[in-house]
Design a protein around this motif. Structure first.
Motif, PDB file in Angstrom:
ATOM      1  N   PHE A 112       0.830  -1.191   0.000  1.00 34.75           N
ATOM      2  CA  PHE A 112       0.000   0.000   0.000  1.00 34.75           C
ATOM      3  C   PHE A 112       0.882   1.266   0.000  1.00 34.75           C
ATOM      4  CE2 PHE A 112      -2.569   3.155   2.335  1.00 34.75           C
ATOM      5  CZ  PHE A 112      -3.695   3.156   1.531  1.00 34.75           C
ATOM      6  N   ASP A 113       1.948   1.241   0.806  1.00 30.14           N
ATOM      7  CA  ASP A 113       2.878   2.376   0.845  1.00 30.14           C
ATOM      8  C   ASP A 113       3.534   2.616  -0.514  1.00 30.14           C
ATOM      9  OD1 ASP A 113       2.422   3.051   3.442  1.00 30.14           O
ATOM     10  OD2 ASP A 113       4.176   2.029   4.267  1.00 30.14           O
ATOM     11  N   TYR A 114       3.937   1.533  -1.174  1.00 31.45           N
ATOM     12  CA  TYR A 114       4.549   1.699  -2.499  1.00 31.45           C
ATOM     13  C   TYR A 114       3.541   2.248  -3.498  1.00 31.45           C
ATOM     14  CZ  TYR A 114       9.107  -0.242  -1.455  1.00 31.45           C
ATOM     15  OH  TYR A 114      10.366  -0.416  -0.955  1.00 31.45           O
ATOM     16  N   LEU A 115       2.306   1.755  -3.367  1.00 26.62           N
ATOM     17  CA  LEU A 115       1.260   2.178  -4.296  1.00 26.62           C
ATOM     18  C   LEU A 115       0.959   3.668  -4.137  1.00 26.62           C
ATOM     19  CD1 LEU A 115      -0.378   0.479  -6.284  1.00 26.62           C
ATOM     20  CD2 LEU A 115      -2.201   0.364  -4.588  1.00 26.62           C
ATOM     21  N   THR A 116       0.998   4.140  -2.904  1.00 28.08           N
ATOM     22  CA  THR A 116       0.649   5.540  -2.666  1.00 28.08           C
ATOM     23  C   THR A 116       1.873   6.451  -2.671  1.00 28.08           C
ATOM     24  OG1 THR A 116       0.735   5.085  -0.305  1.00 28.08           O
ATOM     25  CG2 THR A 116      -1.446   5.050  -1.320  1.00 28.08           C
ATOM     26  N   ALA A 120      10.484   7.378   2.039  1.00 23.97           N
ATOM     27  CA  ALA A 120      11.333   6.709   3.040  1.00 23.97           C
ATOM     28  C   ALA A 120      10.696   5.453   3.639  1.00 23.97           C
ATOM     29  CB  ALA A 120      11.724   7.692   4.142  1.00 23.97           C
ATOM     30  N   ILE A 121      10.232   4.585   2.771  1.00 26.08           N
ATOM     31  CA  ILE A 121       9.551   3.371   3.236  1.00 26.08           C
ATOM     32  C   ILE A 121      10.480   2.497   4.087  1.00 26.08           C
ATOM     33  CG2 ILE A 121       8.464   1.215   2.431  1.00 26.08           C
ATOM     34  CD1 ILE A 121       7.325   2.792   0.110  1.00 26.08           C
ATOM     35  N   SER A 122      11.783   2.538   3.735  1.00 23.14           N
ATOM     36  CA  SER A 122      12.707   1.649   4.443  1.00 23.14           C
ATOM     37  C   SER A 122      12.807   1.964   5.929  1.00 23.14           C
ATOM     38  CB  SER A 122      14.091   1.742   3.820  1.00 23.14           C
ATOM     39  OG  SER A 122      14.592   3.053   3.977  1.00 23.14           O
ATOM     40  N   ALA A 279      13.377  -3.601   5.865  1.00 23.93           N
ATOM     41  CA  ALA A 279      14.231  -2.413   5.965  1.00 23.93           C
ATOM     42  C   ALA A 279      15.366  -2.461   4.943  1.00 23.93           C
ATOM     43  CB  ALA A 279      14.779  -2.282   7.385  1.00 23.93           C
ATOM     44  N   THR A 280      16.147  -3.558   4.968  1.00 20.09           N
ATOM     45  CA  THR A 280      17.318  -3.618   4.095  1.00 20.09           C
ATOM     46  C   THR A 280      16.926  -3.553   2.613  1.00 20.09           C
ATOM     47  OG1 THR A 280      18.295  -5.030   5.771  1.00 20.09           O
ATOM     48  CG2 THR A 280      19.453  -4.892   3.685  1.00 20.09           C
ATOM     49  N   LEU A 281      16.012  -4.432   2.202  1.00 17.75           N
ATOM     50  CA  LEU A 281      15.631  -4.415   0.784  1.00 17.75           C
ATOM     51  C   LEU A 281      14.991  -3.097   0.356  1.00 17.75           C
ATOM     52  CD1 LEU A 281      14.454  -8.054   0.049  1.00 17.75           C
ATOM     53  CD2 LEU A 281      16.273  -6.818  -1.120  1.00 17.75           C
ATOM     54  N   PRO A 282      14.016  -2.575   1.114  1.00 16.81           N
ATOM     55  CA  PRO A 282      13.465  -1.277   0.723  1.00 16.81           C
ATOM     56  C   PRO A 282      14.539  -0.188   0.604  1.00 16.81           C
ATOM     57  CG  PRO A 282      12.045  -2.275   2.341  1.00 16.81           C
ATOM     58  CD  PRO A 282      13.262  -3.161   2.235  1.00 16.81           C
ATOM     59  N   LYS A 283      15.558  -0.284   1.456  1.00 18.27           N
ATOM     60  CA  LYS A 283      16.641   0.688   1.379  1.00 18.27           C
ATOM     61  C   LYS A 283      17.382   0.536   0.042  1.00 18.27           C
ATOM     62  CE  LYS A 283      19.371   3.092   4.516  1.00 18.27           C
ATOM     63  NZ  LYS A 283      20.016   3.981   4.122  1.00 18.27           N
ATOM     64  N   ALA A 284      17.620  -0.710  -0.327  1.00 18.32           N
ATOM     65  CA  ALA A 284      18.257  -0.952  -1.620  1.00 18.32           C
ATOM     66  C   ALA A 284      17.376  -0.422  -2.752  1.00 18.32           C
ATOM     67  CB  ALA A 284      18.522  -2.441  -1.805  1.00 18.32           C
ATOM     68  N   SER A 287      17.817   3.158  -3.240  1.00 14.68           N
ATOM     69  CA  SER A 287      19.065   3.588  -3.891  1.00 14.68           C
ATOM     70  C   SER A 287      19.040   3.363  -5.402  1.00 14.68           C
ATOM     71  CB  SER A 287      20.262   2.822  -3.320  1.00 14.68           C
ATOM     72  OG  SER A 287      20.116   2.618  -1.964  1.00 14.68           O
ATOM     73  N   MET A 288      17.967   2.772  -5.897  1.00 15.00           N
ATOM     74  CA  MET A 288      17.945   2.431  -7.318  1.00 15.00           C
ATOM     75  C   MET A 288      17.564   3.591  -8.218  1.00 15.00           C
ATOM     76  SD  MET A 288      16.147  -1.270  -7.348  1.00 15.00           S
ATOM     77  CE  MET A 288      16.999  -2.719  -6.755  1.00 15.00           C
ATOM     78  N   GLY A 289      17.169   4.677  -7.610  1.00 12.47           N
ATOM     79  CA  GLY A 289      16.748   5.811  -8.428  1.00 12.47           C
ATOM     80  C   GLY A 289      15.306   5.656  -8.862  1.00 12.47           C
ATOM     81  N   SER A 290      15.002   6.138 -10.065  1.00 13.51           N
ATOM     82  CA  SER A 290      13.590   6.255 -10.439  1.00 13.51           C
ATOM     83  C   SER A 290      12.892   4.911 -10.609  1.00 13.51           C
ATOM     84  CB  SER A 290      13.463   7.072 -11.717  1.00 13.51           C
ATOM     85  OG  SER A 290      14.229   6.448 -12.719  1.00 13.51           O
ATOM     86  N   ILE A 291      13.668   3.847 -10.879  1.00 12.04           N
ATOM     87  CA  ILE A 291      13.011   2.546 -11.054  1.00 12.04           C
ATOM     88  C   ILE A 291      12.695   1.905  -9.692  1.00 12.04           C
ATOM     89  CG2 ILE A 291      15.123   1.145 -11.183  1.00 12.04           C
ATOM     90  CD1 ILE A 291      13.762  -0.482 -13.373  1.00 12.04           C
ATOM     91  N   GLY A 292      13.324   2.438  -8.642  1.00 13.48           N
ATOM     92  CA  GLY A 292      13.189   1.857  -7.298  1.00 13.48           C
ATOM     93  C   GLY A 292      11.762   1.590  -6.825  1.00 13.48           C
ATOM     94  N   PRO A 293      10.905   2.616  -6.865  1.00 13.81           N
ATOM     95  CA  PRO A 293       9.543   2.372  -6.375  1.00 13.81           C
ATOM     96  C   PRO A 293       8.825   1.275  -7.165  1.00 13.81           C
ATOM     97  CG  PRO A 293       9.944   4.719  -6.626  1.00 13.81           C
ATOM     98  CD  PRO A 293      11.144   4.024  -7.177  1.00 13.81           C
ATOM     99  N   PHE A 294       9.118   1.185  -8.454  1.00 14.30           N
ATOM    100  CA  PHE A 294       8.482   0.156  -9.270  1.00 14.30           C
ATOM    101  C   PHE A 294       8.975  -1.239  -8.874  1.00 14.30           C
ATOM    102  CE2 PHE A 294       8.738  -2.572 -13.075  1.00 14.30           C
ATOM    103  CZ  PHE A 294       7.380  -2.747 -13.287  1.00 14.30           C
ATOM    104  N   ILE A 295      10.310  -1.334  -8.662  1.00 15.62           N
ATOM    105  CA  ILE A 295      10.874  -2.619  -8.247  1.00 15.62           C
ATOM    106  C   ILE A 295      10.329  -2.992  -6.860  1.00 15.62           C
ATOM    107  CG2 ILE A 295      13.028  -3.844  -7.650  1.00 15.62           C
ATOM    108  CD1 ILE A 295      12.851  -3.392 -10.607  1.00 15.62           C
ATOM    109  N   GLY A 296      10.275  -2.008  -5.979  1.00 14.56           N
ATOM    110  CA  GLY A 296       9.740  -2.254  -4.636  1.00 14.56           C
ATOM    111  C   GLY A 296       8.297  -2.731  -4.694  1.00 14.56           C
ATOM    112  N   PHE A 297       7.509  -2.058  -5.494  1.00 10.95           N
ATOM    113  CA  PHE A 297       6.110  -2.454  -5.623  1.00 10.95           C
ATOM    114  C   PHE A 297       6.025  -3.883  -6.161  1.00 10.95           C
ATOM    115  CE2 PHE A 297       2.342  -2.913  -8.299  1.00 10.95           C
ATOM    116  CZ  PHE A 297       1.358  -2.718  -7.344  1.00 10.95           C
TER     117      PHE A 297
END
Ligand code: PHE
Length: 453
Positions: A112-116, A120-122, A279-284, A287-297
């Protein structure tokens, strides 16, 4: 008329869906990293194919012959007293489900956090677990989705897995490919896959690989008795069991190929427990830049899908029991069980809230370490009961139940004949003896800190 899975593939997908879950994507990579990489992997494969597969075969055969829930099956087969084993299995499922659904709630909250687009989700994990109401809300939402499928019966399970399992595979493969192309992926692979010999015979590594194998394959509590009871009779039990185990270890292995390259590429070190996922993975990802939220989601979607096919099987085991043994309508049984599990989940949720007495230091073990309520029930029900239940199930099938061999031969396509020279001694002697030893070793290690080997 009792329902069946529509197709052979439907049964295998559903059982693989039950098997593939947090055990594969969350626990396995982490335990492998901790237990000396390839050394752990080797033990895990050994336990899965040598000691767990015979238990799985026994469970499926019992269910398919009896065509009843996990406890009723023993009665139908003419061994009423053994249904106590089925009942303790259902109870174990109930307890494990109560914290599994909490983790499902955490995952849904992150999704839900990634979707919205929450920033700083990590850093949100400590805040999340200190907010029991939020966790409970998301756990309840996850439970409601699970109930919707179970209320529709075996059809509901089958239609869910037909959609979810391919989705899971595609998501995972996509993420693995991305992870392997990151700069520095090889460092992660080295950590994951390099065997460290001294971990091999550590009691803690053996215990960890054993409980991992049982938990990950959904064995020891009757989940596969229940699913086996909907399996058609023209399908080979031995072959299906082997396919389920192969699917389970493949997904676990792939999850490691995803997680470690990501963690190491961004200069982080793999952390233990829930920190890794939350925590660790969301932090990674950040650090991915603009693709990060998509990968996280995508990653949390993958977890949600994997977890949903497992919560479906937890709920099915208990719902089948309640509706058949207590003669309740399936829909009301599913809702009632869902509510009861959620009520118990409050204790698990509170054991992560620092304000609660159930959190760290809740219970001291004789070995000197203190654990919270969550670790206490996880150790007891998942770490000790599942292998013990598996041992008793195999003893029942091999020594008490006359028609075991006949049931295994039903629907078999020749596989059984080819391997019976190996399977027979495994089922009767090797597995029971080794499992009994492992349960005793684990027990002393866990509670008393005594390393028997
Ligand atoms: N096998 C599931 C996992 O790996 C957990 C599970 C255990 C599901 C027992 C059902 C029954 O996450």
């Amino acid at each position: 008329m009792r329902e069946n899975f529509n197709s052979k593939f439907g049964f295998i997908l559903a059982a693989a869906g039950s098997a593939i879950g947090l055990g594969n994507i969350y626990q396995f990579p982490f335990k492998a990293g901790e237990g000396g990489g390839a050394a752990f992997l080797f033990l895990y494969l050994l336990f899965t194919f040598v000691f767990c597969l015979p238990v799985m075969i026994s469970e499926i055969a019992i269910g398919r012959a009896a065509r009843q829930n996990a406890a009723g099956s023993y009665r139908v087969l003419g061994h009423k007293r053994w249904s106590l084993l089925g009942k303790t299995g259902v109870l174990t499922g109930f307890v494990i489900f109560s914290y599994y659904i909490m983790i499902a709630g955490w995952i849904l909250s992150y999704l839900f956090d990634y979707l919205t687009g929450t920033p700083a989700i990590s850093q949100r994990f400590p805040e999340l677990v200190a907010n029991p109401l939020r966790v409970f809300g998301f756990a309840a939402l996850f439970m409601a989705i699970t109930v919707l499928f179970i209320a529709r019966g075996v059809r509901g399970i089958e239609s869910a897995v037909r959609l979810l399992m391919p989705a899971l595979t595609i998501l995972l493969l996509g993420l693995v490919i991305y992870a392997l192309t990151l700069d520095g992926a090889s460092q992660g692979l080295a950590f994951y896959l390099q065997p460290s010999a001294d971990e091999f015979l550590k009691t803690s590594t053996i215990h960890s690989a054993l409980s991992q194998a049982f938990f990950s394959l959904s064995l020891g509590m009757g989940a596969l008795i229940t699913y086996g009871s909907y399996m058609k009779s023209n399908q080979s039990i031995v072959k299906s069991a082997a396919l389920i185990a192969i699917a389970d270890v493949t997904i676990a292995f792939l999850a490691g190929l995803l997680i470690f390259p990501v963690v190491f590429s961004f200069g982080m070190s793999p952390s233990g427990g829930p920190e890794m996922l939350f925590a660790t993975l969301p932090k990674a990802f950040e650090s991915m830049g603009s693709i990060g939220p998509f990968i996280g989601f995508s990653f949390f979607l993958l977890l949600s899908v994997a977890v949903l096919t497992s919560t479906i099987s937890f709920l099915e085991v208990i719902t089948a029991y309640v509706s058949e043994e207590w003669q309740k309508k399936r829909q009301s049984a599913a809702i009632g069980v869902g509510v009861a599990v959620l009520l118990l989940s409050v204790l698990a949720i509170l054991s992560f809230d620092p304000k609660s007495t159930l959190s760290s230091g809740f219970l001291p073990y004789p070995s000197g370490i203190s654990v919270n309520y969550f670790t206490f029930i996880d150790d007891l029900f998942s770490g000790i009961y599942l292998p013990l239940g598996g041992l008793l199930i195999i003893l029942f099938a091999s020594y008490r139940w006359k028609n075991f061999k006949t049931e295994l031969a039903t629907g078999d396509d020749g596989t059984l004949k080819k391997i019976s020279w190996l399977l027979d001694p495994m089922l009767r002697y090797i597995c029971p003896i080794i499992l009994a030893l492992l349960v005793v070793i684990s027990f002393f290690d866990k509670y008393f800190g005594i390393h028997l080997i």
